[in-house]
Scaffold this motif. Structure first.
Motif, mmCIF file in Angstrom:
data_model
loop_
_atom_site.group_PDB
_atom_site.id
_atom_site.type_symbol
_atom_site.label_atom_id
_atom_site.label_comp_id
_atom_site.label_asym_id
_atom_site.label_seq_id
_atom_site.Cartn_x
_atom_site.Cartn_y
_atom_site.Cartn_z
ATOM 1 N N CYS A 182 12.415 7.854 -21.928
ATOM 2 C CA CYS A 182 13.506 8.756 -21.553
ATOM 3 C C CYS A 182 14.825 7.992 -21.566
ATOM 4 O O CYS A 182 14.871 6.799 -21.285
ATOM 5 C CB CYS A 182 13.268 9.348 -20.161
ATOM 6 S SG CYS A 182 12.116 10.717 -20.165
ATOM 7 N N ARG B 91 9.574 15.549 -17.055
ATOM 8 C CA ARG B 91 10.427 15.160 -18.194
ATOM 9 C C ARG B 91 11.060 16.431 -18.725
ATOM 10 O O ARG B 91 10.357 17.390 -19.046
ATOM 11 C CB ARG B 91 9.594 14.535 -19.314
ATOM 12 C CG ARG B 91 9.014 13.199 -18.984
ATOM 13 C CD ARG B 91 8.162 12.719 -20.128
ATOM 14 N NE ARG B 91 8.985 12.377 -21.270
ATOM 15 C CZ ARG B 91 9.000 11.187 -21.857
ATOM 16 N NH1 ARG B 91 8.195 10.228 -21.421
ATOM 17 N NH2 ARG B 91 9.768 10.938 -22.882
ATOM 18 N N GLY C 202 8.018 8.376 -17.385
ATOM 19 C CA GLY C 202 9.353 8.563 -17.973
ATOM 20 C C GLY C 202 9.637 7.601 -19.116
ATOM 21 O O GLY C 202 10.767 7.558 -19.612
ATOM 22 N N GLY D 172 2.677 13.657 -15.141
ATOM 23 C CA GLY D 172 3.649 13.103 -14.194
ATOM 24 C C GLY D 172 3.237 13.242 -12.742
ATOM 25 O O GLY D 172 3.937 12.773 -11.847
ATOM 26 N N TRP E 4 14.193 12.005 -17.146
ATOM 27 C CA TRP E 4 13.069 11.899 -16.203
ATOM 28 C C TRP E 4 13.571 12.292 -14.809
ATOM 29 O O TRP E 4 14.675 11.899 -14.399
ATOM 30 C CB TRP E 4 12.569 10.452 -16.196
ATOM 31 C CG TRP E 4 11.490 10.136 -15.216
ATOM 32 C CD1 TRP E 4 10.144 10.186 -15.442
ATOM 33 C CD2 TRP E 4 11.659 9.673 -13.865
ATOM 34 N NE1 TRP E 4 9.460 9.786 -14.316
ATOM 35 C CE2 TRP E 4 10.368 9.469 -13.328
ATOM 36 C CE3 TRP E 4 12.759 9.423 -13.051
ATOM 37 C CZ2 TRP E 4 10.154 9.026 -12.022
ATOM 38 C CZ3 TRP E 4 12.546 8.982 -11.748
ATOM 39 C CH2 TRP E 4 11.261 8.791 -11.250
ATOM 40 N N GLY F 109 17.396 9.011 -15.921
ATOM 41 C CA GLY F 109 16.537 9.458 -14.818
ATOM 42 C C GLY F 109 17.371 9.854 -13.620
ATOM 43 O O GLY F 109 18.504 9.367 -13.449
#
Ligand SMILES: CC(C)(COP(=O)(O)OP(=O)(O)OC[C@H]1O[C@@H](n2cnc3c(N)ncnc32)[C@H](O)[C@@H]1OP(=O)(O)O)[C@@H](O)C(=O)NCCC(=O)NCCS
Length: 290
Positions: free
Chosen positions: A112, A76, A109, A58, A81, A115
């Motif tokens: 996911c 994560r 992400g 990331g 995220w 977020g």
């Protein structure tokens, strides 16, 4: 200039440059950066190393040749995220480089369910997040020296310990849709305090650092309010300044505490949310860990 730019994964060797870029971008002034103790500088840099260990996929760097000019760090946590850091050297802004970096961070992400970003008020940041599908929730921040006479005499709060981390994870899952995982232990290793409240009406936890909350999460507002008071009461001296950040419209309970404590309100950047999260109230996130 954009032709020479490379977006590449961040490594340990980039930590110092990322720290400088973030300091230039977010510190109120150069004096604030100069005033930081060697321990604080080390801890900020250690935070980036922590993320490189937990989320190597990331963390992204924008480089102009050998020169690091931008950084984005995303995390994560379970299926949520989080954007922890996003900044560019001022000389490189407004040319699409941030957009390229953000795309890499967002790709991390994929899959996911939700977020979350604590945004600055920078127009390019707010525009980028809104166009990436996030809803922007305006916030206030409260700052100042706590009026010690306002502190409640008794609070239903106790000191937390290692064995309470699973309790905190459970509260986090209910409030933001994901536990903080390795982040809480990391924050506590810096000397922050874990505070716990359990009552018939609800339960919650807070992380306090020198008179300010880093995180407050609870299942009932009165529990969250007690935890916030306990954070404010932990200020190291009569002149110590406290900050209560990321007060969205749903955190009226915290605005009331902050005002009673004598803090002043200012307008700040939005909390940006997308997809499936918890109710995020009563909840005060931490900027870098959300
Ligand atoms: C936020 C930041 C990382 C964005 O990087 P950047 O390279 O400047 O952004 P980009 O040039 O890719 O622009 C992104 C979008 O914002 C727009 N934009 C850029 N500068 C802008 C400005 N000053 N005002 C309004 N919009 C702007 C761009 O047109 C682009 O929109 P588009 O995708 O519709 O074309 C960078 O500006 C920065 O470091 N700002 C200071 C630190 C900060 O606030 N970081 C965000 C933390 S949450």
């Amino acid at each position: 200039m954009k032709d020479r730019m490379l977006i590449r994964p961040m490594t340990e060797g980039d930590v110092g440059a990322a720290y400088s870029i973030a300091s230039d971008a977010f510190a109120e002034d150069r004096e604030e950066v100069r005033r930081r103790s060697p321990e604080e500088v080390a801890h900020r840099q250690e935070r980036y190393r922590h993320f490189l260990r937990t989320d190597p996929g990331g963390a992204w760097i924008a480089a102009d040749g050998e020169n690091v000019v931008g950084v984005a760090i995303a995390l994560r946590r379970e299926e949520v995220w989080i954007l922890s850091l996003f900044a560019l050297d001022a000389a490189y802004r407004g040319r699409g480089i941030g957009g390229d970096l953000l795309r890499h961070a967002l790709d991390y992400g994929e899959g996911c369910k939700g977020g979350i970003i604590a945004s600055s008020t920078h127009p390019a940041a707010m525009r980028s997040y809104a166009l990436a599908g996030f809803t922007l929730l305006p916030t206030l921040t409260a700052k100042g020296v706590v009026d010690r006479r306002s502190l409640p005499e008794r609070l239903a709060v106790r000191e937390g310990e290692e064995s309470d981390l699973e309790f905190a994870a459970d509260v986090d899952r209910r409030l933001r849709g994901a536990a903080h995982g390795p982040d809480l232990s990391f924050i506590l290793s810096s000397g922050a305090r874990l505070l716990i409240s359990e009552r018939p009406s609800g339960r919650g936890y807070a992380v306090a650092w020198e008179g300010s909350p880093w995180v407050v999460a609870a299942t009932a507002e009165e529990v969250a309010a007690d935890l916030l008071w306990a954070c404010l009461a932990s200020a190291p001296g009569l002149e110590a300044r406290s900050e209560v950040n990321w007060l969205t419209g749903d955190q009226g309970w915290a605005v009331r505490v902050a005002l009673e404590a004598g803090l002043s309100l200012e307008v700040a950047g939005p909390i940006c949310v997308k997809g499936k999260l918890g109710p995020l109230a009563p909840y005060l996130p931490s900027g870098p860990f959300l």
